[in-house]
Design a protein around this motif. Structure first.
Motif, PDB file in Angstrom:
ATOM      1  N   ASN A 188     -11.709 -34.573 -34.955  1.00 38.66           N
ATOM      2  CA  ASN A 188     -12.149 -34.685 -33.572  1.00 38.66           C
ATOM      3  C   ASN A 188     -13.008 -35.927 -33.424  1.00 38.66           C
ATOM      4  O   ASN A 188     -14.006 -36.089 -34.125  1.00 38.66           O
ATOM      5  N   ALA A 189     -12.608 -36.798 -32.500  1.00 33.75           N
ATOM      6  CA  ALA A 189     -13.282 -38.083 -32.353  1.00 33.75           C
ATOM      7  C   ALA A 189     -14.024 -38.236 -31.030  1.00 33.75           C
ATOM      8  O   ALA A 189     -14.978 -39.009 -30.944  1.00 33.75           O
ATOM      9  N   HIS A 190     -13.579 -37.503 -29.985  1.00 34.05           N
ATOM     10  CA  HIS A 190     -14.157 -37.676 -28.652  1.00 34.05           C
ATOM     11  C   HIS A 190     -14.390 -36.319 -28.000  1.00 34.05           C
ATOM     12  O   HIS A 190     -13.711 -35.340 -28.307  1.00 34.05           O
ATOM     13  N   GLU A 191     -15.340 -36.307 -27.073  1.00 35.50           N
ATOM     14  CA  GLU A 191     -15.683 -35.063 -26.392  1.00 35.50           C
ATOM     15  C   GLU A 191     -14.628 -34.663 -25.366  1.00 35.50           C
ATOM     16  O   GLU A 191     -14.463 -33.476 -25.062  1.00 35.50           O
ATOM     17  N   PHE A 192     -13.926 -35.646 -24.813  1.00 37.12           N
ATOM     18  CA  PHE A 192     -12.872 -35.380 -23.838  1.00 37.12           C
ATOM     19  C   PHE A 192     -11.589 -36.046 -24.336  1.00 37.12           C
ATOM     20  O   PHE A 192     -11.421 -36.238 -25.539  1.00 37.12           O
ATOM     21  N   GLU A 193     -10.685 -36.402 -23.429  1.00 30.51           N
ATOM     22  CA  GLU A 193      -9.417 -36.996 -23.846  1.00 30.51           C
ATOM     23  C   GLU A 193      -9.639 -38.265 -24.685  1.00 30.51           C
ATOM     24  O   GLU A 193     -10.432 -39.132 -24.318  1.00 30.51           O
ATOM     25  N   ALA A 194      -8.915 -38.340 -25.791  1.00 32.77           N
ATOM     26  CA  ALA A 194      -8.860 -39.579 -26.573  1.00 32.77           C
ATOM     27  C   ALA A 194      -7.673 -40.377 -26.032  1.00 32.77           C
ATOM     28  O   ALA A 194      -6.531 -40.195 -26.466  1.00 32.77           O
ATOM     29  N   TRP A 195      -7.940 -41.244 -25.067  1.00 29.81           N
ATOM     30  CA  TRP A 195      -6.861 -41.923 -24.362  1.00 29.81           C
ATOM     31  C   TRP A 195      -6.082 -42.872 -25.260  1.00 29.81           C
ATOM     32  O   TRP A 195      -4.896 -43.092 -25.050  1.00 29.81           O
ATOM     33  N   ILE A 196      -6.738 -43.437 -26.249  1.00 31.94           N
ATOM     34  CA  ILE A 196      -6.090 -44.501 -27.013  1.00 31.94           C
ATOM     35  C   ILE A 196      -6.581 -44.506 -28.456  1.00 31.94           C
ATOM     36  O   ILE A 196      -7.747 -44.227 -28.724  1.00 31.94           O
ATOM     37  N   ALA A 197      -5.670 -44.798 -29.379  1.00 30.87           N
ATOM     38  CA  ALA A 197      -6.016 -45.033 -30.779  1.00 30.87           C
ATOM     39  C   ALA A 197      -5.168 -46.193 -31.275  1.00 30.87           C
ATOM     40  O   ALA A 197      -4.000 -46.334 -30.870  1.00 30.87           O
ATOM     41  N   ALA A 198      -5.738 -47.032 -32.126  1.00 32.07           N
ATOM     42  CA  ALA A 198      -5.037 -48.236 -32.565  1.00 32.07           C
ATOM     43  C   ALA A 198      -5.492 -48.623 -33.961  1.00 32.07           C
ATOM     44  O   ALA A 198      -6.645 -48.379 -34.351  1.00 32.07           O
ATOM     45  N   PHE A 199      -4.586 -49.250 -34.698  1.00 31.78           N
ATOM     46  CA  PHE A 199      -4.909 -49.744 -36.039  1.00 31.78           C
ATOM     47  C   PHE A 199      -5.533 -51.136 -35.966  1.00 31.78           C
ATOM     48  O   PHE A 199      -5.238 -51.929 -35.062  1.00 31.78           O
ATOM     49  N   ASP A 200      -6.372 -51.423 -36.949  1.00 32.87           N
ATOM     50  CA  ASP A 200      -6.714 -52.798 -37.286  1.00 32.87           C
ATOM     51  C   ASP A 200      -5.564 -53.303 -38.141  1.00 32.87           C
ATOM     52  O   ASP A 200      -5.380 -52.859 -39.277  1.00 32.87           O
ATOM     53  N   TYR A 201      -4.742 -54.207 -37.583  1.00 32.25           N
ATOM     54  CA  TYR A 201      -3.557 -54.663 -38.312  1.00 32.25           C
ATOM     55  C   TYR A 201      -3.897 -55.446 -39.571  1.00 32.25           C
ATOM     56  O   TYR A 201      -3.052 -55.611 -40.449  1.00 32.25           O
ATOM     57  N   TRP A 202      -5.129 -55.898 -39.689  1.00 36.81           N
ATOM     58  CA  TRP A 202      -5.569 -56.657 -40.851  1.00 36.81           C
ATOM     59  C   TRP A 202      -6.132 -55.751 -41.941  1.00 36.81           C
ATOM     60  O   TRP A 202      -6.302 -56.186 -43.073  1.00 36.81           O
ATOM     61  N   ASN A 203      -6.431 -54.517 -41.586  1.00 33.66           N
ATOM     62  CA  ASN A 203      -6.988 -53.559 -42.551  1.00 33.66           C
ATOM     63  C   ASN A 203      -6.588 -52.156 -42.094  1.00 33.66           C
ATOM     64  O   ASN A 203      -7.211 -51.591 -41.206  1.00 33.66           O
ATOM     65  N   HIS A 204      -5.555 -51.605 -42.707  1.00 28.69           N
ATOM     66  CA  HIS A 204      -4.983 -50.350 -42.228  1.00 28.69           C
ATOM     67  C   HIS A 204      -5.874 -49.139 -42.483  1.00 28.69           C
ATOM     68  O   HIS A 204      -5.560 -48.039 -42.022  1.00 28.69           O
ATOM     69  N   ASN A 205      -6.964 -49.332 -43.180  1.00 26.32           N
ATOM     70  CA  ASN A 205      -7.925 -48.243 -43.339  1.00 26.32           C
ATOM     71  C   ASN A 205      -8.842 -48.094 -42.132  1.00 26.32           C
ATOM     72  O   ASN A 205      -9.573 -47.109 -42.029  1.00 26.32           O
ATOM     73  N   VAL A 206      -8.787 -49.059 -41.236  1.00 25.94           N
ATOM     74  CA  VAL A 206      -9.668 -49.066 -40.065  1.00 25.94           C
ATOM     75  C   VAL A 206      -8.869 -48.689 -38.824  1.00 25.94           C
ATOM     76  O   VAL A 206      -7.795 -49.248 -38.560  1.00 25.94           O
ATOM     77  N   ILE A 207      -9.407 -47.743 -38.074  1.00 26.70           N
ATOM     78  CA  ILE A 207      -8.785 -47.259 -36.844  1.00 26.70           C
ATOM     79  C   ILE A 207      -9.802 -47.341 -35.716  1.00 26.70           C
ATOM     80  O   ILE A 207     -10.976 -47.006 -35.895  1.00 26.70           O
ATOM     81  N   PHE A 208      -9.337 -47.793 -34.553  1.00 32.26           N
ATOM     82  CA  PHE A 208     -10.153 -47.847 -33.347  1.00 32.26           C
ATOM     83  C   PHE A 208      -9.715 -46.734 -32.405  1.00 32.26           C
ATOM     84  O   PHE A 208      -8.543 -46.363 -32.351  1.00 32.26           O
ATOM     85  N   SER A 209     -10.660 -46.212 -31.629  1.00 30.10           N
ATOM     86  CA  SER A 209     -10.310 -45.189 -30.646  1.00 30.10           C
ATOM     87  C   SER A 209     -11.157 -45.349 -29.400  1.00 30.10           C
ATOM     88  O   SER A 209     -12.275 -45.870 -29.442  1.00 30.10           O
ATOM     89  N   GLY A 210     -10.599 -44.889 -28.282  1.00 32.04           N
ATOM     90  CA  GLY A 210     -11.318 -44.894 -27.018  1.00 32.04           C
ATOM     91  C   GLY A 210     -11.059 -43.609 -26.269  1.00 32.04           C
ATOM     92  O   GLY A 210      -9.947 -43.059 -26.330  1.00 32.04           O
ATOM     93  N   GLY A 211     -12.071 -43.099 -25.573  1.00 24.64           N
ATOM     94  CA  GLY A 211     -11.921 -41.804 -24.933  1.00 24.64           C
ATOM     95  C   GLY A 211     -12.514 -41.731 -23.551  1.00 24.64           C
ATOM     96  O   GLY A 211     -13.174 -42.673 -23.061  1.00 24.64           O
ATOM     97  N   ASP A 212     -12.296 -40.586 -22.912  1.00 28.54           N
ATOM     98  CA  ASP A 212     -12.816 -40.359 -21.574  1.00 28.54           C
ATOM     99  C   ASP A 212     -14.322 -40.136 -21.573  1.00 28.54           C
ATOM    100  O   ASP A 212     -14.942 -40.078 -20.508  1.00 28.54           O
ATOM    101  N   ASP A 213     -14.920 -40.024 -22.762  1.00 32.02           N
ATOM    102  CA  ASP A 213     -16.378 -39.946 -22.884  1.00 32.02           C
ATOM    103  C   ASP A 213     -17.024 -41.329 -22.875  1.00 32.02           C
ATOM    104  O   ASP A 213     -18.220 -41.449 -23.160  1.00 32.02           O
ATOM    105  N   CYS A 214     -16.213 -42.365 -22.563  1.00 30.77           N
ATOM    106  CA  CYS A 214     -16.674 -43.761 -22.444  1.00 30.77           C
ATOM    107  C   CYS A 214     -16.973 -44.412 -23.788  1.00 30.77           C
ATOM    108  O   CYS A 214     -17.493 -45.535 -23.832  1.00 30.77           O
TER     109      CYS A 214
END
Length: 377
Positions: A188-214
């Motif tokens: 669980n990464a966000h309190e509300f909808e996790a609208w988006i998740a994306a890889f760091d294409y230069w380092n696949h161990n790193v993931i970015f996420s954005g949610g409705d919790d701003c």
């Protein structure tokens, strides 16, 4: 605004509301694109003790080819659960061309593009559900492949898919050589909808996420599924994230707050730059040739192209306002100029260098457009 003009080449009525469009990135199939739709139907069901309204979400996946004259030729229409996001794997996996889809049934699906007698079609080859017995109403909202910086010599090995959902969770799947999916981790990464998740294409161990919790967050999976960094710079829900596959550390984010932000991911305390695109940003895509330009679906503000060659001062250079409803889906074709010339588009749009596909919601419209983008051609 240093304007570069769009020319509309074709329009297709998707019947259902259109929210996702993606061009195939594979050489020889870069005249192929898919469009996904989402339609909400309400019906009433009653039993002896109560009356309740339930909603059903249906969708379609349209497969097109661009033929001579730059017209959209429909090759296939698949009836599916409502589509929230689609992405092609950037390279082939053991000679397979793969499309990932997230849908309102809470599933991530993998389709294989086959080419029987030069007639491409999509075939479902894998599916995984995000739902559990006690949570049967989750929507799979977005996905990204880790293959953004790989080339054909990598043969698609060790590719992963990250998926976000309506309960605020992020899931990572490993893709096997047979193009099946295996769950690697979920949290669980966000309190509300996790609208988006994306890889760091230069380092696949790193993931970015954005949610409705701003929140805009990043995770280093070598360490933990706890956030390694959190930014609260966005004034509303974070809806789009796209890492730049040619410029290390550069990431773009979009939000309902209408602000495009460029980031140096080595420090997400504050963005490198901000520009108001108006209308609320739903999708951002770096151009696949130079990775210097972004196309943005700005919901109530149409579609815009942003010149990001100067990270400190991104500049809107074109607007596309031909749609009559919410601007949701957009993508760049990998067609080069010589291929576009062979498609006999120059009489309609002289100097065309790039083809772009866009789609919008309530007017259920998919549009094919041309633009002369690059200064050096």
């Amino acid at each position: 605004m240093n304007s570069k003009t769009f020319t509309t080449l074709d329009t297709f009525d998707t019947e259902f509301s259109a929210d996702s469009v993606e061009w195939c990135p594979i050489e020889g199939f870069d005249n192929i694109l898919v469009c996904g739709t989402y339609q909400l139907f309400k019906n009433e069901e009653s039993d002896e003790t109560s009356t309740s309204k339930k909603s059903k979400r249906f969708g379609r996946i349209y497969l097109f080819r661009i033929d001579c004259g730059c017209k959209l030729k429909l090759l296939q229409c698949l009836d599916v659960p409502a589509v929230l996001d689609m992405k092609w794997m950037h390279i082939k996996l053991n000679d397979k061309i793969l499309l990932g889809v997230t849908n309102a049934a809470g599933c991530v699906q993998i389709y294989k593009l086959i080419n029987n007698e030069n007639e491409p079609s999509l075939v479902l080859c894998a599916e995984k559900s995000l739902t559990s017995e006690d949570n049967n109403e989750v929507l799979a909202l977005s996905l990204d492949w880790s293959s953004g910086k790989l080339d054909i010599s990598d043969n698609g090995q060790n590719v992963q898919i990250v998926v976000s959902d309506s309960k605020g969770s992020i899931s990572v799947f490993a893709l096997t050589e047979e193009a099946t999916l295996e769950i690697a981790s979920t949290w669980n990464a966000h309190e509300f909808e996790a609208w988006i998740a994306a890889f760091d294409y230069w380092n696949h161990n790193v993931i970015f996420s954005g949610g409705d919790d701003c929140k805009f967050q990043w995770f280093d999976l070598r360490v933990s599924t706890r956030p390694a960094g959190v930014s609260r710079a966005h004034g509303a829900g974070v809806t789009s994230l796209h890492n730049n596959a040619a410029r290390e550390f550069l990431l773009a984010s979009g939000s309902y707050d209408e602000i495009l932000r460029l980031w140096d991911v080595r420090s997400i305390r504050r963005p490198v730059s901000e520009v108001n695109l108006t209308g609320g940003i739903w999708r951002l895509k770096w151009d696949p040739k130079t990775h210097d330009y972004l196309i943005a679906a700005c919901m109530y503000g149409g579609f815009k192209i942003v010149d990001c060659r100067n990270n400190d001062r991104p500049n809107v250079v074109s607007e596309y306002m031909e749609h009559e409803s919410i601007a949701y889906g957009c993508d760049w074709s990998l067609f080069n100029s010589s291929k576009i010339q062979r498609q006999e588009v120059l009489d309609q749009a002289p100097g065309t260098q790039v083809l772009v596909a866009t789609c919008s919601f309530y007017d259920h419209a998919l549009k094919l457009a041309a633009i002369n983008l690059y200064d050096n051609e």
